[in-house]
Design a protein around this motif. Structure first.
Motif, PDB file in Angstrom:
ATOM      1  N   PRO A  19      89.006  34.108 102.434  1.00 18.00           N
ATOM      2  CA  PRO A  19      89.746  33.987 101.193  1.00 18.00           C
ATOM      3  C   PRO A  19      89.304  34.699 100.067  1.00 18.00           C
ATOM      4  CG  PRO A  19      89.662  31.754 102.289  1.00 18.00           C
ATOM      5  CD  PRO A  19      88.358  32.813 102.551  1.00 18.00           C
ATOM      6  N   LEU A  20      90.412  35.358  99.234  1.00 16.40           N
ATOM      7  CA  LEU A  20      90.099  35.828  97.800  1.00 16.40           C
ATOM      8  C   LEU A  20      90.402  34.807  96.696  1.00 16.40           C
ATOM      9  CD1 LEU A  20      91.508  39.486  98.292  1.00 16.40           C
ATOM     10  CD2 LEU A  20      89.166  39.010  98.370  1.00 16.40           C
ATOM     11  N   SER A  21      89.471  34.804  95.744  1.00 19.79           N
ATOM     12  CA  SER A  21      89.683  34.200  94.707  1.00 19.79           C
ATOM     13  C   SER A  21      89.945  34.852  93.413  1.00 19.79           C
ATOM     14  CB  SER A  21      88.480  32.895  94.522  1.00 19.79           C
ATOM     15  OG  SER A  21      88.647  32.245  93.228  1.00 19.79           O
ATOM     16  N   LEU A  22      90.907  34.866  92.808  1.00 18.68           N
ATOM     17  CA  LEU A  22      91.129  35.603  91.738  1.00 18.68           C
ATOM     18  C   LEU A  22      91.624  34.867  90.432  1.00 18.68           C
ATOM     19  CD1 LEU A  22      93.011  37.105  94.303  1.00 18.68           C
ATOM     20  CD2 LEU A  22      93.569  38.570  92.426  1.00 18.68           C
ATOM     21  N   SER A  23      90.842  35.083  89.283  1.00 20.75           N
ATOM     22  CA  SER A  23      91.255  34.594  88.240  1.00 20.75           C
ATOM     23  C   SER A  23      91.153  35.403  86.869  1.00 20.75           C
ATOM     24  CB  SER A  23      89.794  33.719  87.944  1.00 20.75           C
ATOM     25  OG  SER A  23      89.928  32.788  86.789  1.00 20.75           O
ATOM     26  N   ALA A  24      92.433  35.183  86.232  1.00 18.75           N
ATOM     27  CA  ALA A  24      92.485  36.145  85.079  1.00 18.75           C
ATOM     28  C   ALA A  24      91.592  35.834  83.889  1.00 18.75           C
ATOM     29  CB  ALA A  24      93.861  36.102  84.521  1.00 18.75           C
ATOM     30  N   THR A  25      91.334  36.984  83.234  1.00 17.68           N
ATOM     31  CA  THR A  25      90.037  36.883  82.269  1.00 17.68           C
ATOM     32  C   THR A  25      90.965  36.551  80.969  1.00 17.68           C
ATOM     33  OG1 THR A  25      90.456  39.227  81.331  1.00 17.68           O
ATOM     34  CG2 THR A  25      88.622  38.727  83.216  1.00 17.68           C
ATOM     35  N   ARG A  26      90.328  36.155  79.808  1.00 21.76           N
ATOM     36  CA  ARG A  26      90.710  35.753  78.636  1.00 21.76           C
ATOM     37  C   ARG A  26      91.700  36.949  78.059  1.00 21.76           C
ATOM     38  NH1 ARG A  26      87.066  35.778  74.096  1.00 21.76           N
ATOM     39  NH2 ARG A  26      85.896  34.846  75.727  1.00 21.76           N
ATOM     40  N   GLU A  27      91.204  38.253  78.204  1.00 19.19           N
ATOM     41  CA  GLU A  27      91.989  39.340  77.738  1.00 19.19           C
ATOM     42  C   GLU A  27      93.089  39.507  78.456  1.00 19.19           C
ATOM     43  OE1 GLU A  27      88.669  39.259  78.432  1.00 19.19           O
ATOM     44  OE2 GLU A  27      87.945  39.236  76.213  1.00 19.19           O
ATOM     45  N   GLU A  28      93.013  39.466  79.847  1.00 19.51           N
ATOM     46  CA  GLU A  28      94.328  39.591  80.765  1.00 19.51           C
ATOM     47  C   GLU A  28      95.200  38.425  80.550  1.00 19.51           C
ATOM     48  OE1 GLU A  28      91.977  41.419  84.553  1.00 19.51           O
ATOM     49  OE2 GLU A  28      91.913  39.496  84.215  1.00 19.51           O
ATOM     50  N   ARG A  29      94.842  37.179  80.134  1.00 19.67           N
ATOM     51  CA  ARG A  29      95.785  36.062  80.112  1.00 19.67           C
ATOM     52  C   ARG A  29      96.625  36.389  78.733  1.00 19.67           C
ATOM     53  NH1 ARG A  29      91.232  32.934  81.381  1.00 19.67           N
ATOM     54  NH2 ARG A  29      91.240  32.203  79.223  1.00 19.67           N
ATOM     55  N   ALA A  30      95.899  36.863  77.833  1.00 19.08           N
ATOM     56  CA  ALA A  30      96.496  37.249  76.242  1.00 19.08           C
ATOM     57  C   ALA A  30      97.679  38.201  76.542  1.00 19.08           C
ATOM     58  CB  ALA A  30      95.455  37.586  75.550  1.00 19.08           C
ATOM     59  N   ALA A  31      97.288  39.374  77.367  1.00 19.53           N
ATOM     60  CA  ALA A  31      98.119  40.346  77.666  1.00 19.53           C
ATOM     61  C   ALA A  31      99.345  39.859  78.352  1.00 19.53           C
ATOM     62  CB  ALA A  31      97.460  41.548  78.280  1.00 19.53           C
TER      63      ALA A  31
END
Length: 172
Positions: A19-31
């Motif tokens: 399984p792949l685990s993906l997590s958005a960075t702070r910058e990606e979440r802001a965008a």
């Protein structure tokens, strides 16, 4: 064309059974918050298992997210969260129809995401899944007060069945 805010390109020729685990960075979440007109996104994570069936790639897993959005009525900050199952299907672009050609979709077609070449963007698919989880009409605890102040909500019932309330037969 601007690149997606949460891009995670996957080459279908290099899939792993893990399984792949993906997590958005702070910058990606802001965008993404800006894109979806949210106050903020505090968490966006997904765990996805990818399986190939020829050129088709099936993705199954889960999405977990927490965000703050403005109340649709009062505009106050309204914390929200979602825990959603994911079932996505990435299919090669067929290019069979003309741009203005009418296309009839079957139920199976509605969950398909087309890709070109050997790579599809799993991150963008996760972002779109988050967008579908957001209730654009979410109302917070101050919504009724805001309606009342704006003269939208009076002392009597409101909504589509308000007129029917007056038609009740008197009790004998």
């Amino acid at each position: 064309m601007t690149p997606p805010e949460f891009s995670r390109p996957i080459d279908r020729r290099q899939l792993s059974p893990a399984p792949l685990s993906l997590s958005a960075t702070r910058e990606e979440r802001a965008a993404l918050a800006h894109r979806f007109a949210l106050v903020s996104i505090g968490r966006l994570e997904a765990i996805v298992t990818l399986t190939a069936d020829g050129d088709v790639v099936n993705a199954a897993g889960s999405l977990a997210a927490e965000w703050v959005q403005p109340c649709a009525i009062s505009g106050e900050d309204l914390p929200q969260k979602a825990s959603e199952s994911l079932a996505l299907r990435f299919v090669p672009t067929t290019g069979a129809q003309a741009p203005d050609e009418e296309v009839e979709l079957t139920a199976a077609d509605l969950d398909e995401i087309e890709y070109t070449g050997h790579t599809f963007d799993l991150g963008e698919a996760i972002a779109q899944s988050l967008a579908l989880a957001i209730d654009p009409f979410a109302a917070g605890p101050e919504a009724d007060r805001a309606r009342k102040e704006a003269g939208i909500l009076g002392e009597s019932a409101s909504g589509p069945f308000a007129a029917l309330a007056g038609l009740k037969l008197p009790k004998e």
